[in-house]
Scaffold this motif. Structure first.
Motif, mmCIF file in Angstrom:
data_model
loop_
_atom_site.group_PDB
_atom_site.id
_atom_site.type_symbol
_atom_site.label_atom_id
_atom_site.label_comp_id
_atom_site.label_asym_id
_atom_site.label_seq_id
_atom_site.Cartn_x
_atom_site.Cartn_y
_atom_site.Cartn_z
ATOM 1 N N ILE A 272 -3.099 8.452 -9.100
ATOM 2 C CA ILE A 272 -3.329 8.123 -10.496
ATOM 3 C C ILE A 272 -2.037 8.597 -11.238
ATOM 4 C CG2 ILE A 272 -4.658 9.122 -12.491
ATOM 5 C CD1 ILE A 272 -7.126 9.195 -10.673
ATOM 6 N N TYR A 273 -1.633 9.875 -10.926
ATOM 7 C CA TYR A 273 -0.576 10.333 -11.707
ATOM 8 C C TYR A 273 0.897 9.586 -11.574
ATOM 9 C CZ TYR A 273 3.496 13.863 -12.269
ATOM 10 O OH TYR A 273 4.772 14.309 -12.240
ATOM 11 N N HIS A 274 1.018 8.954 -10.058
ATOM 12 C CA HIS A 274 2.423 8.088 -10.223
ATOM 13 C C HIS A 274 2.207 6.979 -10.640
ATOM 14 C CE1 HIS A 274 3.175 11.499 -7.017
ATOM 15 N NE2 HIS A 274 4.494 10.984 -7.552
ATOM 16 N N ALA A 275 0.817 6.477 -10.420
ATOM 17 C CA ALA A 275 0.427 5.075 -11.078
ATOM 18 C C ALA A 275 0.929 5.223 -12.785
ATOM 19 C CB ALA A 275 -0.935 4.568 -10.917
ATOM 20 N N HIS A 276 0.589 6.180 -13.152
ATOM 21 C CA HIS A 276 0.692 6.353 -14.928
ATOM 22 C C HIS A 276 2.140 6.242 -15.082
ATOM 23 C CE1 HIS A 276 -0.019 7.553 -18.895
ATOM 24 N NE2 HIS A 276 0.651 8.822 -18.719
ATOM 25 N N HIS A 277 2.824 7.242 -14.140
ATOM 26 C CA HIS A 277 4.303 7.229 -14.554
ATOM 27 C C HIS A 277 5.030 5.925 -14.288
ATOM 28 C CE1 HIS A 277 5.132 11.348 -15.926
ATOM 29 N NE2 HIS A 277 4.157 11.579 -15.311
ATOM 30 N N MET A 278 4.344 5.143 -13.114
ATOM 31 C CA MET A 278 5.093 4.076 -12.916
ATOM 32 C C MET A 278 4.871 3.175 -14.259
ATOM 33 S SD MET A 278 3.465 1.090 -10.279
ATOM 34 C CE MET A 278 1.882 0.975 -11.156
ATOM 35 N N LEU A 279 3.631 3.081 -14.907
ATOM 36 C CA LEU A 279 3.499 2.187 -16.168
ATOM 37 C C LEU A 279 4.241 2.786 -17.204
ATOM 38 C CD1 LEU A 279 -0.298 1.817 -15.592
ATOM 39 C CD2 LEU A 279 1.330 0.065 -15.438
ATOM 40 N N LEU A 280 4.786 4.049 -17.280
ATOM 41 C CA LEU A 280 5.340 4.507 -18.411
ATOM 42 C C LEU A 280 7.042 4.200 -18.127
ATOM 43 C CD1 LEU A 280 4.182 8.394 -18.637
ATOM 44 C CD2 LEU A 280 3.917 6.375 -20.265
ATOM 45 N N VAL B 284 0.860 -1.123 -0.039
ATOM 46 C CA VAL B 284 -0.204 -0.185 0.074
ATOM 47 C C VAL B 284 0.859 1.263 -0.069
ATOM 48 C CG1 VAL B 284 -1.903 1.216 1.007
ATOM 49 C CG2 VAL B 284 -1.750 -0.960 1.395
ATOM 50 N N TYR B 285 0.573 2.156 -0.864
ATOM 51 C CA TYR B 285 1.370 3.249 -1.088
ATOM 52 C C TYR B 285 0.469 4.381 -1.020
ATOM 53 C CZ TYR B 285 4.774 0.219 -3.042
ATOM 54 O OH TYR B 285 5.918 -0.827 -3.032
ATOM 55 N N LEU B 286 0.827 5.553 0.035
ATOM 56 C CA LEU B 286 -0.001 6.497 0.313
ATOM 57 C C LEU B 286 0.537 7.814 -0.573
ATOM 58 C CD1 LEU B 286 -0.055 6.191 4.188
ATOM 59 C CD2 LEU B 286 -1.932 5.314 2.353
ATOM 60 N N TYR B 287 -0.513 8.673 -0.960
ATOM 61 C CA TYR B 287 -0.208 9.863 -1.703
ATOM 62 C C TYR B 287 -1.169 11.108 -0.963
ATOM 63 C CZ TYR B 287 1.951 6.801 -4.953
ATOM 64 O OH TYR B 287 2.817 5.884 -5.444
ATOM 65 N N PRO B 288 -0.690 12.416 -1.219
ATOM 66 C CA PRO B 288 -1.448 13.491 -0.673
ATOM 67 C C PRO B 288 -2.714 13.672 -1.455
ATOM 68 C CG PRO B 288 0.387 14.157 -2.011
ATOM 69 C CD PRO B 288 0.471 12.659 -2.093
ATOM 70 N N SER B 289 -3.218 12.653 -2.617
ATOM 71 C CA SER B 289 -4.403 12.991 -3.104
ATOM 72 C C SER B 289 -4.558 11.657 -4.005
ATOM 73 C CB SER B 289 -4.557 14.350 -3.870
ATOM 74 O OG SER B 289 -3.816 14.243 -5.071
ATOM 75 N N TYR C 67 3.934 -7.966 -10.575
ATOM 76 C CA TYR C 67 4.222 -7.425 -9.314
ATOM 77 C C TYR C 67 5.466 -7.074 -8.981
ATOM 78 C CZ TYR C 67 4.437 -7.126 -3.778
ATOM 79 O OH TYR C 67 4.572 -6.941 -2.675
ATOM 80 N N SER C 68 6.542 -7.808 -9.158
ATOM 81 C CA SER C 68 7.807 -7.603 -8.738
ATOM 82 C C SER C 68 8.638 -6.310 -9.618
ATOM 83 C CB SER C 68 8.677 -8.971 -9.200
ATOM 84 O OG SER C 68 8.274 -9.841 -8.131
ATOM 85 N N LYS C 69 8.163 -6.271 -10.726
ATOM 86 C CA LYS C 69 8.544 -5.148 -11.633
ATOM 87 C C LYS C 69 8.227 -3.827 -11.181
ATOM 88 C CE LYS C 69 9.795 -7.912 -15.542
ATOM 89 N NZ LYS C 69 9.404 -8.349 -17.074
ATOM 90 N N LEU C 70 6.690 -3.946 -10.955
ATOM 91 C CA LEU C 70 6.110 -2.722 -10.764
ATOM 92 C C LEU C 70 6.400 -2.180 -9.440
ATOM 93 C CD1 LEU C 70 2.343 -3.201 -11.965
ATOM 94 C CD2 LEU C 70 4.319 -1.893 -13.168
ATOM 95 N N GLN C 71 6.560 -3.393 -8.484
ATOM 96 C CA GLN C 71 7.069 -2.756 -6.933
ATOM 97 C C GLN C 71 8.432 -2.245 -7.127
ATOM 98 O OE1 GLN C 71 8.316 -5.826 -4.264
ATOM 99 N NE2 GLN C 71 6.681 -5.318 -2.807
ATOM 100 N N ALA C 72 9.476 -2.650 -7.802
ATOM 101 C CA ALA C 72 10.901 -2.048 -8.048
ATOM 102 C C ALA C 72 10.778 -0.706 -8.350
ATOM 103 C CB ALA C 72 11.642 -3.105 -8.914
ATOM 104 N N ILE C 73 9.907 -0.569 -9.360
ATOM 105 C CA ILE C 73 10.080 0.924 -10.117
ATOM 106 C C ILE C 73 9.462 1.853 -9.162
ATOM 107 C CG2 ILE C 73 8.599 2.334 -12.125
ATOM 108 C CD1 ILE C 73 8.677 -0.293 -13.481
ATOM 109 N N ILE C 74 8.277 1.537 -8.307
ATOM 110 C CA ILE C 74 7.744 2.302 -7.284
ATOM 111 C C ILE C 74 8.875 2.566 -6.185
ATOM 112 C CG2 ILE C 74 5.923 2.410 -5.578
ATOM 113 C CD1 ILE C 74 5.030 3.750 -7.780
#
Length: 549
Positions: free
Chosen positions: A224-232, A214-219, A369-376
């Motif tokens: 959404i913004y960070h998830a989009h950039h994670m995928l980019l 679980v990753y917390l954000y200020p909004s 999971y492992s790839k996305l987690q490493a990026i985040i």
């Protein structure tokens, strides 16, 4: 509780220092604000935090300008150096048609509030980063603030204002400032993980969601913004939006690229179209990076066939991102279909419309999971201010009880109002609610089973579509409830959705089934029979209006 006398125009809703909504009593005032009318906007004393800069943030920005002799320039404040640098980059190369600036006309200044004896962290005040720019770029900076949700919060600004006697500029650090450490963050993450694992709809993989997922954000928008950039950063390819997703999600994809496709209704026919598109791309050796959807959607409460989307994702190798904000953790379980879950914690989870926050959850059983987690993990900074986190943790303790009340109230009101559609010459042309929608089976497939502790429902929101703008206007203007943005609050909020969100794009919205005659209603904790009385009286006024046109 009973419905309260609504606040006057422009006042905070609820009446709290950090409220995230504002009373806009009439249809005409909503339109004026959405069109940027100066008189209308100047009358606002509060607003949704990504669209309205809270007074405490304004005061802090003015203090920074004065302290560092920046009176001929404008600035925007962030608590994350990465966000500040991203804001500068956006202002240099914005793609929405806003004015852009040169690199040397925009600077990032690091601001501290500690001393050698009392460092920032002892005060729970990380460094702030001021992006300083010429006034002509104000529109571009404001859009970045809206699209990313990464600006500082009103609580953080208030704490900084208490330390103005220690304000100083510090040398820009090479690395972002680490988050303030506090046990409250782990409490929130563990609570979210527990809710996601609560009463699943089907069997899952061997791993359970834990707090580290679980990753917390200020909004919610920041999530959404960070998830989009994670995928980019993962694939850097095209995304697809299925079902009508919140308009800023789409604008975020437009702003930060590289491209997206939009299937607005989310019907089976559109999923067929999506499958043909994916097959064509696959034959060309091209993969998309993700499909985004909501459960259910805003404002028409549709739920796409996520089982089919999951099958397509497994076949064509892409990520499924589900925003479950409207259904919320209590009612819907999307972990069986989603690789990533996005939630605006501002809404039902917080429940009192006085904290802006969001979360992103990675499915530990996802093949990605492992790839996305490493990026985040490589770049993640927790920007949710500790004072906001404390309030969020306190407010969310009774989340299930509030969710029960809102489910029951919205369902009761819909049972009473939905028959209006079938009355000859009715002023109500449609009602939108998950159990009444053509996609009800898709929602039911994601609805959690009942337990002794909680019986899931359809959420606390519904939308009424009227036969004409004048009729909808009369209904809203005569409705004696709070009227303003946001959902999931302890007070009922009504909003003429298209007039506020798509005022300048009404034709585009209608082409996707979103008519300008809709009024979205998010129920609060008021007595359901008294709420019904308010709605019926407004419907009676609207009916009289119809007889006059």
């Amino acid at each position: 509780m009973s419905p309260v006398i609504p606040a006057s125009h422009g006042m905070a809703v609820p009446d709290r220092l950090h409220a995230v909504s504002v009373q806009i009593p009439t249809w005409q005032e909503v339109c004026a604000i959405a069109l940027g009318d100066i008189k209308a906007t100047q009358a606002l004393k509060n607003g949704y935090p990504r669209s309205f800069v809270h007074k405490s943030i304004q005061v802090l920005a003015e203090a920074v300008q004065k302290e560092f002799l920046l009176l001929e320039e404008k600035l925007m404040l962030f608590s994350n150096l990465n966000a500040a640098r991203a804001c500068k980059a956006y202002m240099i190369s914005a793609t929405h048609g806003e004015q852009t600036g040169s690199s040397d006309s925009i600077s990032v200044r690091s601001i501290g509030f500690g001393t050698a004896d009392i460092p920032e962290y002892a005060l729970q005040l990380p460094l702030l980063y001021a992006v300083v720019y010429p006034p002509k770029l104000s529109g571009t900076a404001t859009l970045f603030w809206r699209l990313t949700g990464t600006g500082i919060s009103s609580r953080q600004a208030g704490r900084c204002l208490q330390a103005l006697d220690r304000i100083r500029e510090v040398e820009e650090t090479a690395q972002p400032t680490p988050s303030v450490s506090h046990s409250v963050y782990e409490t929130i993450r563990a609570r979210i993980a527990s809710l996601i694992e609560y009463a699943p709809v089907s069997r899952r993989g061997p791993s359970k969601v834990s707090s580290k997922d679980v990753y917390l954000y200020p909004s919610g928008m920041s999530a959404i913004y960070h998830a989009h950039h994670m995928l980019l950063n993962w694939r850097g390819a095209e995304s697809v939006v299925v079902g009508f997703t919140y308009e800023l999600t789409i604008k975020t994809m437009e702003a930060f690229g590289p491209s997206y496709r939009f299937f607005s209704a989310g019907t089976e026919a559109e999923i067929d179209e999506l499958e043909s598109y994916l097959d064509d791309r696959f034959l060309q050796g091209v993969k998309i990076q993700a499909v985004w959807c909501e459960c259910p959607s805003n404002p028409l409460l549709r739920t796409v066939n996520m089982v089919r989307l999951r099958e397509l994702a497994d076949k064509y190798d892409f990520v499924i991102v589900v925003d479950d904000t409207i259904g919320n953790f209590a009612n819907v379980d999307v972990l069986g279909v989603a690789d990533v879950i996005i939630t605006s914690l501002t809404k039902a989870f917080n429940g009192f419309a006085d904290v802006l926050a969001g979360s992103m959850v990675l499915n530990p059983n996802s093949r990605y999971y492992s790839k996305l987690q490493a990026i985040i993990n490589a770049s993640y900074i927790n920007d949710l201010h500790v004072d906001d986190a404390r309030q969020l943790e306190n407010n969310s303790r009774n989340f299930l009880q509030r969710a029960t009340r809102m489910n029951e109230t919205a369902n009761y009101l819909m049972d009473q109002i939905s028959p209006y559609v079938s009355i000859p010459s009715s002023i109500v042309s449609k009602v939108y609610y998950p159990k009444l929608c053509w996609s009800a089976d898709n929602y039911h497939a994601r609805m959690r089973p009942a337990t002794e502790e909680f019986t899931p429902g359809y959420g606390g929101m519904f939308t009424i579509e009227f036969v004409a703008v004048q009729v909808a206007m009369e209904f809203l203007n005569s409705l004696q409830l709070h009227k303003g943005p946001s959902i999931g609050a302890d007070v009922t909020l009504a909003l003429p959705y298209v007039q506020m969100v798509f005022q300048k794009d009404k034709e585009w919205a209608e082409s996707h089934g979103i008519k300008e005659t809709i009024v979205r209603i998010s129920v609060g904790l008021e007595d359901k029979e008294e709420l019904l009385d308010c709605l019926l009286r407004a419907l009676e006024s609207a009916n009289k209006c119809k007889s006059r046109i």
